[in-house]
Motif scaffolding. Structure first.
Motif, short mmCIF file in Angstrom:
data_model
loop_
_atom_site.label_atom_id
_atom_site.label_comp_id
_atom_site.label_asym_id
_atom_site.label_seq_id
_atom_site.Cartn_x
_atom_site.Cartn_y
_atom_site.Cartn_z
N GLU A 189 85.26 36.89 17.19
CA GLU A 189 84.97 36.02 16.06
C GLU A 189 83.74 36.49 15.30
OE1 GLU A 189 83.71 31.33 15.20
OE2 GLU A 189 84.26 31.99 17.22
N GLU A 190 82.70 36.89 16.02
CA GLU A 190 81.48 37.36 15.37
C GLU A 190 81.70 38.70 14.68
OE1 GLU A 190 78.11 37.46 13.62
OE2 GLU A 190 78.77 35.70 14.77
N LEU A 249 74.72 36.68 20.11
CA LEU A 249 75.38 35.54 20.72
C LEU A 249 74.51 34.97 21.83
CD1 LEU A 249 79.08 36.81 21.05
CD2 LEU A 249 78.18 35.17 19.40
N ARG A 271 84.65 34.98 21.48
CA ARG A 271 83.47 34.76 20.64
C ARG A 271 82.98 36.08 20.04
NH1 ARG A 271 81.24 32.88 18.30
NH2 ARG A 271 79.19 32.08 18.88
N SER A 295 77.72 33.34 26.00
CA SER A 295 78.91 33.77 25.25
C SER A 295 79.04 35.28 25.15
CB SER A 295 78.88 33.17 23.83
OG SER A 295 78.84 31.76 23.88
#
Length: 255
Positions: free
Chosen positions: A200-201, A187, A197, A191
């Motif tokens: 999400e990753e 990231l 985030r 982030s």
């Protein structure tokens, strides 16, 4: 010399010959696939995680086959990708490199003793393999943090592809934490402290692993876009035939 190609292809023909007919049929003509994800009871924000992981799987899978969107009724004969995430926890909760080394050393030492090693040899075996396992775990954890810029969670799951009318799944596999971590992307520096985030990753990395395994199993190739199943439009009811108006009564005859 002409027999050489046949001999080389023989193992592959044997493997293909062992494939179940329903699996081969699905490989050639895959049906639309729906996605369901379940997580352990009691997990904080369990519903949110389920939606996050299911959404990432649908988006990734739709580049290979037709996917049934969330909330849409699957058609008759559709398949279902069932994902049971059995372990989802922060990485600090995993065993430390030292703990891994101690556990490995104790296990190897005990095995060596049972196998006939006496005295210091069993201890030396345990010490050597304990140091090796602990060092390897420490290097891997540091490498993951350095590459990603954040510490990912531990994700372990069981996945299966089932189809209506079949007693056995078309495909079953296990997803291990290291596979998911290796599939995650770094990231940006801004982030790396953003829990949303990172989450999400993690879901995207998990989806990459699952879809890659499915693609290898069923020989799917990546398409140029995403394909989603659309419910057929409801039939419009035909308007009843207009009733014929009665003919006007004849006018009375006038002299």
């Amino acid at each position: 010399m002409r027999r050489a190609p046949v001999l080389l292809l023989a193992p592959f023909a044997l493997i293909l010959g062992c494939t179940r007919p329903e699996v081969e049929a699905f490989r050639q003509r895959p049906a639309p696939v729906s996605v369901s994800v379940t997580l352990p009871e009691g997990l904080a924000d369990r519903e949110g995680f389920q939606k996050e992981y299911a959404s990432a799987l649908r988006a990734r899978l739709a580049t290979r086959v037709t996917v049934v969107p969330e909330g849409v009724k699957p058609p008759v004969g559709a398949a279902e990708l069932r994902v049971e995430i059995r372990d989802l926890r922060p990485a600090p909760g995993q065993p430390s490199p030292a703990a891994i080394g101690v556990a490995t050393g104790a296990a190897v030492g005990a095995i060596s003793a049972v196998g006939g090693s006496r005295g210091g040899w069993a201890v030396m075996d345990g010490l050597f393999w304990g140091l090796f396992a602990g060092t390897h775990a420490a290097i891997h954890q540091e490498r993951s943090r350095d590459r990603l810029g954040y510490q990912p969670q531990v994700v372990r799951a069981q996945v299966s592809l089932v189809k209506e009318g079949l007693s056995e799944p078309l495909w079953v596999d296990a997803i291990e934490p290291m596979e998911v971590i290796e599939a995650m992307d770094p990231l940006p520096s801004g982030s790396r402290d953003d829990d949303g985030r990172i989450r999400e990753e993690e879901a995207k990395g998990f989806a990459r692993v699952v879809v890659q395994k499915l693609s290898v199993q069923f020989q799917w190739t990546r398409g140029t876009g995403q394909r989603f199943y659309q419910e057929p439009a409801p039939r419009r009811e035909e308007s009843p035939a207009r009733s014929q108006e009665p003919a006007p009564a004849p006018e009375p005859h006038r002299d």
